[in-house]
Design an enzyme around this catalytic site. Structure first.
Site, PDB file in Angstrom:
ATOM      1  N   ASN A  24      -5.109   7.247   7.665  1.00 36.03           N
ATOM      2  CA  ASN A  24      -5.324   6.749   6.307  1.00 36.03           C
ATOM      3  C   ASN A  24      -6.666   6.032   6.231  1.00 36.03           C
ATOM      4  OD1 ASN A  24      -5.077   4.872   3.926  1.00 36.03           O
ATOM      5  ND2 ASN A  24      -3.139   5.974   3.778  1.00 36.03           N
TER       6      ASN A  24
ATOM      7  N   ASP B 217     -13.987   6.475  -1.628  1.00 32.24           N
ATOM      8  CA  ASP B 217     -13.054   6.328  -0.516  1.00 32.24           C
ATOM      9  C   ASP B 217     -12.329   7.631  -0.211  1.00 32.24           C
ATOM     10  OD1 ASP B 217     -11.626   4.836   1.372  1.00 32.24           O
ATOM     11  OD2 ASP B 217      -9.994   4.495  -0.039  1.00 32.24           O
ATOM     12  N   ASP B 218     -11.968   8.374  -1.245  1.00 32.75           N
ATOM     13  CA  ASP B 218     -11.180   9.597  -1.041  1.00 32.75           C
ATOM     14  C   ASP B 218     -12.017  10.697  -0.392  1.00 32.75           C
ATOM     15  OD1 ASP B 218      -8.739   8.620  -2.339  1.00 32.75           O
ATOM     16  OD2 ASP B 218     -10.060   8.496  -4.079  1.00 32.75           O
TER      17      ASP B 218
ATOM     18  N   ARG C 124      -6.042  10.563 -10.706  1.00 34.49           N
ATOM     19  CA  ARG C 124      -5.414  11.206  -9.518  1.00 34.49           C
ATOM     20  C   ARG C 124      -4.933  10.094  -8.605  1.00 34.49           C
ATOM     21  NH1 ARG C 124      -5.618  10.279  -4.753  1.00 34.49           N
ATOM     22  NH2 ARG C 124      -7.530  11.068  -3.858  1.00 34.49           N
TER      23      ARG C 124
ATOM     24  N   ASN D 182      -0.438  11.612   0.253  1.00 35.47           N
ATOM     25  CA  ASN D 182       0.340  10.413  -0.066  1.00 35.47           C
ATOM     26  C   ASN D 182       0.960  10.535  -1.450  1.00 35.47           C
ATOM     27  OD1 ASN D 182      -0.519   8.986   2.307  1.00 35.47           O
ATOM     28  ND2 ASN D 182      -2.497   8.686   1.332  1.00 35.47           N
TER      29      ASN D 182
ATOM     30  N   LYS E 264      -5.843  -1.824  -2.746  1.00 35.81           N
ATOM     31  CA  LYS E 264      -6.983  -1.568  -1.842  1.00 35.81           C
ATOM     32  C   LYS E 264      -7.723  -2.871  -1.569  1.00 35.81           C
ATOM     33  CE  LYS E 264      -7.045   3.065  -1.411  1.00 35.81           C
ATOM     34  NZ  LYS E 264      -7.197   3.865  -0.190  1.00 35.81           N
TER      35      LYS E 264
ATOM     36  N   TYR F 165       0.872  -1.179   0.000  1.00 33.79           N
ATOM     37  CA  TYR F 165       0.000   0.000   0.000  1.00 33.79           C
ATOM     38  C   TYR F 165       0.911   1.231   0.000  1.00 33.79           C
ATOM     39  CZ  TYR F 165      -4.190   2.609   1.537  1.00 33.79           C
ATOM     40  OH  TYR F 165      -5.235   3.482   1.642  1.00 33.79           O
TER      41      TYR F 165
ATOM     42  N   GLU G 207     -12.156   5.107  -6.526  1.00 33.71           N
ATOM     43  CA  GLU G 207     -10.852   5.371  -5.918  1.00 33.71           C
ATOM     44  C   GLU G 207      -9.984   6.182  -6.879  1.00 33.71           C
ATOM     45  OE1 GLU G 207     -10.161   3.872  -2.653  1.00 33.71           O
ATOM     46  OE2 GLU G 207      -8.689   5.475  -2.760  1.00 33.71           O
ATOM     47  N   ASP G 208      -9.445   7.261  -6.380  1.00 31.09           N
ATOM     48  CA  ASP G 208      -8.444   8.044  -7.099  1.00 31.09           C
ATOM     49  C   ASP G 208      -8.894   8.521  -8.481  1.00 31.09           C
ATOM     50  OD1 ASP G 208      -7.128   7.559  -4.769  1.00 31.09           O
ATOM     51  OD2 ASP G 208      -5.293   6.797  -5.657  1.00 31.09           O
TER      52      ASP G 208
HETATM   53  N1  LIG Z   1      -4.551   9.868   4.052  1.00 34.25           N
HETATM   54  C1  LIG Z   1      -5.582   9.452   3.341  1.00 34.25           C
HETATM   55  O1  LIG Z   1      -6.289   8.518   3.721  1.00 34.25           O
HETATM   56  C2  LIG Z   1      -5.885  10.115   2.055  1.00 34.25           C
HETATM   57  C3  LIG Z   1      -5.008  10.974   1.495  1.00 34.25           C
HETATM   58  N2  LIG Z   1      -5.311  11.597   0.320  1.00 34.25           N
HETATM   59  C4  LIG Z   1      -4.284  12.444  -0.264  1.00 34.25           C
HETATM   60  O2  LIG Z   1      -4.732  13.773  -0.303  1.00 34.25           O
HETATM   61  C5  LIG Z   1      -4.150  14.428  -1.412  1.00 34.25           C
HETATM   62  C6  LIG Z   1      -5.239  15.176  -2.155  1.00 34.25           C
HETATM   63  O3  LIG Z   1      -6.195  14.290  -2.627  1.00 34.25           O
HETATM   64  P1  LIG Z   1      -7.591  14.849  -3.215  1.00 34.25           P
HETATM   65  O4  LIG Z   1      -8.249  15.725  -2.247  1.00 34.25           O
HETATM   66  O5  LIG Z   1      -8.335  13.699  -3.712  1.00 34.25           O
HETATM   67  O6  LIG Z   1      -7.048  15.702  -4.438  1.00 34.25           O
HETATM   68  P2  LIG Z   1      -7.751  16.880  -5.209  1.00 34.25           P
HETATM   69  O7  LIG Z   1      -7.029  17.033  -6.472  1.00 34.25           O
HETATM   70  O8  LIG Z   1      -9.216  16.669  -5.226  1.00 34.25           O
HETATM   71  O9  LIG Z   1      -7.473  18.160  -4.292  1.00 34.25           O
HETATM   72  C7  LIG Z   1      -6.223  18.746  -4.132  1.00 34.25           C
HETATM   73  C8  LIG Z   1      -6.424  20.113  -3.567  1.00 34.25           C
HETATM   74  O10 LIG Z   1      -5.157  20.622  -3.226  1.00 34.25           O
HETATM   75  C9  LIG Z   1      -5.062  21.949  -3.729  1.00 34.25           C
HETATM   76  N3  LIG Z   1      -3.672  22.316  -3.965  1.00 34.25           N
HETATM   77  C10 LIG Z   1      -2.836  21.839  -4.912  1.00 34.25           C
HETATM   78  N4  LIG Z   1      -1.638  22.438  -4.792  1.00 34.25           N
HETATM   79  C11 LIG Z   1      -1.738  23.309  -3.771  1.00 34.25           C
HETATM   80  C12 LIG Z   1      -0.847  24.223  -3.180  1.00 34.25           C
HETATM   81  N5  LIG Z   1       0.406  24.349  -3.593  1.00 34.25           N
HETATM   82  N6  LIG Z   1      -1.299  24.963  -2.162  1.00 34.25           N
HETATM   83  C13 LIG Z   1      -2.556  24.843  -1.725  1.00 34.25           C
HETATM   84  N7  LIG Z   1      -3.437  23.980  -2.237  1.00 34.25           N
HETATM   85  C14 LIG Z   1      -3.027  23.223  -3.248  1.00 34.25           C
HETATM   86  C15 LIG Z   1      -5.873  21.929  -4.999  1.00 34.25           C
HETATM   87  O11 LIG Z   1      -6.203  23.271  -5.328  1.00 34.25           O
HETATM   88  P3  LIG Z   1      -7.021  23.690  -6.644  1.00 34.25           P
HETATM   89  O12 LIG Z   1      -8.405  23.198  -6.380  1.00 34.25           O
HETATM   90  O13 LIG Z   1      -6.918  25.150  -6.663  1.00 34.25           O
HETATM   91  O14 LIG Z   1      -6.381  22.993  -7.787  1.00 34.25           O
HETATM   92  C16 LIG Z   1      -7.049  21.096  -4.545  1.00 34.25           C
HETATM   93  O15 LIG Z   1      -7.992  21.882  -3.887  1.00 34.25           O
HETATM   94  C17 LIG Z   1      -3.446  13.355  -2.233  1.00 34.25           C
HETATM   95  O16 LIG Z   1      -2.072  13.424  -1.994  1.00 34.25           O
HETATM   96  C18 LIG Z   1      -3.984  12.056  -1.685  1.00 34.25           C
HETATM   97  O17 LIG Z   1      -3.025  11.033  -1.721  1.00 34.25           O
HETATM   98  C19 LIG Z   1      -6.495  11.407  -0.316  1.00 34.25           C
HETATM   99  C20 LIG Z   1      -7.410  10.546   0.192  1.00 34.25           C
HETATM  100  C21 LIG Z   1      -7.142   9.794   1.401  1.00 34.25           C
HETATM  101  C1  LIG Z   2      -5.138   6.806   0.741  1.00 32.76           C
HETATM  102  C2  LIG Z   2      -5.800   7.230  -0.468  1.00 32.76           C
HETATM  103  O1  LIG Z   2      -6.880   6.759  -0.775  1.00 32.76           O
HETATM  104  C3  LIG Z   2      -5.191   8.219  -1.299  1.00 32.76           C
HETATM  105  O2  LIG Z   2      -4.140   8.750  -0.961  1.00 32.76           O
HETATM  106  O3  LIG Z   2      -5.757   8.492  -2.353  1.00 32.76           O
HETATM  107 MG   LIG Z   3      -7.400   7.114  -2.774  1.00 27.81          MG
END
Ligand SMILES: NC(=O)C1=CN([C@@H]2O[C@H](COP(=O)(O)OP(=O)(O)OC[C@H]3O[C@@H](n4cnc5c(N)ncnc54)[C@H](OP(=O)(O)O)[C@@H]3O)[C@@H](O)[C@H]2O)C=CC1
Ligand SMILES: CC(=O)C(=O)O
Ligand SMILES: [Mg+2]
Length: 651
Positions: A551, A365-366, A252, A507, A270, A199, A342-343
């Site tokens: 996570n 999931d996200d 993504r 991540n 997953k 993972y 997912e993603d």
């Molecule tokens: N720990 C966990 O269980 C999980 C972790 N994640 C992680 O979270 C991260 C984001 O995922 P997700 O929300 O789906 O992605 P999205 O693409 O939906 O969202 C990313 C957000 O980050 C913003 N962003 C990008 N660059 C910057 C910056 N330099 N400064 C400020 N904001 C910024 C984007 O802004 P804009 O909208 O303006 O482009 C957007 O709003 C990933 O790395 C993913 O791996 C996700 C799900 C679960």
């Molecule tokens: C953990 C997860 O689902 C992600 O980083 O997208």
């Molecule tokens: Mg994910």
């Protein structure tokens, strides 16, 4: 403890029992049965084959011509029409006539050389003397017989000898392809050590290099080439009782961006956690990648890229393919198959969830799983920082799926606790995206999922300024951008709060907003910290800090188990809250003493059973569960349904 016989419903429908979908007579036999697709079907009428396999039965699976026509009109077929026949008639057998196409699936007993190469039934040197005689294995194995425990010891030593994480990943995938039960036993017995291998973070690198390391295909690939034929593609998958699908379109992948078809590593990873952490039977799990192209130039120019070499399809073309997929899944596996998105990139993720949440059992999931996990961590953290959730102020870096998903669930929980309107509660939560703080003056240009968070405030560009002006008690990183929680930011949080809560969720490790060491050092050991990918313990001024892992892997396996075991047909936000509450309750005083706001993964199967029980209980309360009567003790029932990887005896 409930005996396994009390779980008959689930065994027959697939959760805890042997892999099958055949009639009662065959189900009673505990041999290594395989289902295989034969051509031509007319040859397979019984008797032994070259390898000693005995063909038990020829099943004919009919495919109505109307459903597999290859024009795009399939996407326009009404869901009800395409689903006609229901789960009992998944291959159209009940209405097969001579003008229907059929898939010649057959059932055989694997033995000899074939048995050793069948990952579902292979036991390697653990085959007993009796089994070696009964299944034509004499001479195909060296004479020694060793138990599964010894195999586990040998395998973990083998994995440990690799220094490079990707090599460990490849060794694990190789084992999964050779001996599935040993793979799961190893993963379950060494979960803390091997989670980072199968993972995050290693799976991220594996996806980036999927074309290079690709050996054997895993999961099901559905590309634009299969438009109009998705029902047929699903019928090529050898397992029939599917209960969970994890699907991605690869746009993504973690915080690594568009990895196209190579995102397959994510559904595969997953789903291995669905089995190892949540006890869902591996044959009930189906990883799927939808390939609509990629906008990743590097991949488009890479001769080893495994996906479609074209730019991503969008708009109607994308929507039609997804709709055909969603309809075909329901037709093939019925109403109760769980589809985990997912993603996906956020411009599709929110819309897909909204479009299908009332017609399918879908879960993102996200957006949703992450929200449930983080809420659990925050509720647990209150034991360390005091107060109620409503007493806190939250600031996010990143306003996408994870950020707004978490924000919404926190707001919902506070609103339920305080009876305050959701709109009022949202004012405690602030988000920063790539353009700065989300404020009302930006409202017109914001994506729809950001609009509820556009509060009255002057524009702010930099995160550190937002921290100083908003004065949050909780800072959450969901930006996918590494090292964005700078020293300045963490020092600002620490000057405002005695114990700042800092969650760096992005991540893989390279994208984490800060490291554990940075969080503890820059806050002078005061931060309550957790991260999406694991960090090792940190020693600061003589004290050891153990960072937790925030996570969604804590939630989705147990959450899915709860849905499946109760026959739940739709996901409701209250189920996410129930999962969250169950997870928060698992954090012990011993964990708190180490600064942890999540329990260690070592006990995750017990935790998953508790999550499953709470989710199922809520589903029954809401009238969403269809498995009746409701089991008396849902936690025991959940445990009794969980797949265990111990080898089965073959007669
Ligand atoms: N720990 C966990 O269980 C999980 C972790 N994640 C992680 O979270 C991260 C984001 O995922 P997700 O929300 O789906 O992605 P999205 O693409 O939906 O969202 C990313 C957000 O980050 C913003 N962003 C990008 N660059 C910057 C910056 N330099 N400064 C400020 N904001 C910024 C984007 O802004 P804009 O909208 O303006 O482009 C957007 O709003 C990933 O790395 C993913 O791996 C996700 C799900 C679960
Ligand atoms: C953990 C997860 O689902 C992600 O980083 O997208
Ligand atoms: Mg994910």
């Amino acid at each position: 403890m409930i005996s396994s016989s009390s779980c008959t419903f689930l065994s027959n429908s697939g959760l805890g029992g042997p892999s099958n979908n055949f009639s009662g007579a065959q189900r009673r036999v505990s041999g290594p049965f395989r289902v295989c697709c034969m051509a031509p079907p007319s040859n397979r009428t019984g008797g032994g084959d070259r390898n000693g396999s005995i063909v038990m039965e020829v099943e004919t699976k009919a495919t109505p011509l109307k459903e597999i026509r290859s024009d795009s009109a399939v996407a326009d077929v009404d869901d009800n029409e395409i689903s006609a026949g229901g789960p009992q008639d998944v291959y159209g057998e009940d209405r097969a006539t001579e003008d229907h196409f059929v898939t010649p699936w057959s059932v055989s007993v694997a033995s000899g050389y074939t048995l050793l190469r069948d990952p579902h039934f292979n036991k390697g040197l653990a085959f007993s003397e009796k089994e070696r005689d009964a299944h034509y294995l004499r001479g195909l194995l060296p004479p020694t017989v060793i138990p599964q425990e010894t195999q586990v010891k040998k395998m973990i030593q083998h994995i440990r000898q690799y220094q490079v994480p990707l090599q460990k990943y490849m060794a694990m995938m190789d084992l999964q392809e050779r001996n599935e039960r040993l793979f799961y036993k190893l993963l379950i017995d060494h979960v803390e050590e091997l989670l980072p291998v199968v993972y995050t973070p290693t799976v991220g690198e594996a996806c980036q290099k999927y074309g290079d390391i690709f050996m054997r295909p895993q999961g099901l690939y559905i590309s634009l080439k299969e438009k109009g034929k998705i029902l047929e593609v699903l019928r090529n998958w050898p397992e029939k009782n599917i209960q969970v699908i994890v699907v991605t379109d690869g746009e993504r992948i973690l915080g690594l961006g568009d990895l196209g078809c190579q995102g397959m590593g994510i559904p595969v990873g997953k789903l291995s956690l669905y089995t190892a952490l949540g006890g869902v039977r591996p044959s009930a799990c189906l990883p799927i990648t939808i390939d609509v192209g990629t906008n990743n130039e590097k991949l488009l120019n890479d001769e080893l890229y495994i996906g479609l070499k074209q730019r991503r399809a969008t708009g109607q073309e994308y929507a039609e393919l997804m709709h055909e997929f969603m309809s075909a899944v329901k037709t093939t596996y019925g109403e109760k198959v769980l589809i985990q998105f997912e993603d996906f990139a956020n411009h599709n993720a929110f819309d897909l969830l909204e479009k299908y949440r009332s017609t399918h059992l879908v879960f993102n999931d996200d957006i949703q799983g992450t929200a449930s996990v983080v809420l659990a961590g925050l509720v647990a953290a209150l034991k360390l920082v005091g107060g109620n959730l409503a007493d806190h102020k939250f600031l996010f870096l990143g306003a996408g799926e994870a950020g707004t998903g978490i924000a919404e669930l926190i707001a919902l929980e506070i609103s339920k606790q305080t009876n305050a309107p959701l709109e009022e509660v949202r004012k405690k939560i602030w988000l920063v995206d790539s353009k700065g703080l989300i404020v009302s003056s930006r409202k017109e240009t914001l994506q729809h999922f950001k609009k509820p968070w556009a509060h009255e405030h002057e524009p702010v560009k930099k995160l550190v300024d937002a921290v100083n002006q908003i004065k949050p008690t909780v800072l959450i990183g969901t930006s996918g951008q590494g090292r964005t929680f700078t020293k300045e930011v963490i020092e600002a949080m620490s000057s405002i709060n005695e114990k700042p809560i800092i969650l760096s969720l992005s991540n893989p490790t390279s994208q984490s907003e800060c490291t554990a060491e940075e969080a503890y050092t820059w806050s002078q050991g005061r931060a309550i910290f957790a991260s999406g990918s694991p960090f090792p313990p940190v020693e600061y001024e003589g004290k050891v800090f153990v960072p937790g892992q925030a996570n969604n892997a804590y939630i989705f396996p147990g959450f899915g188990l709860g849905l499946i075991m109760s026959g739940t047909i739709r996901v409701h936000d209250d189920l996410l809250l129930a999962a969250s509450e169950a997870l928060a309750a698992e954090v012990t005083q011993e964990n708190f003493d180490k600064g942890l706001i999540f329990p260690p993964f070592t006990n995750i199967r017990k935790i998953s059973a508790h999550i499953a029980a709470k989710v199922a209980a809520k589903a029954y309360e809401l009238g969403l569960a269809t498995r009746l009567p409701q089991p008396k003790n849902l936690a025991e029932f959940a445990e009794s349904c969980m797949y265990t990887p111990a080898y089965r005896s073959y007669r």
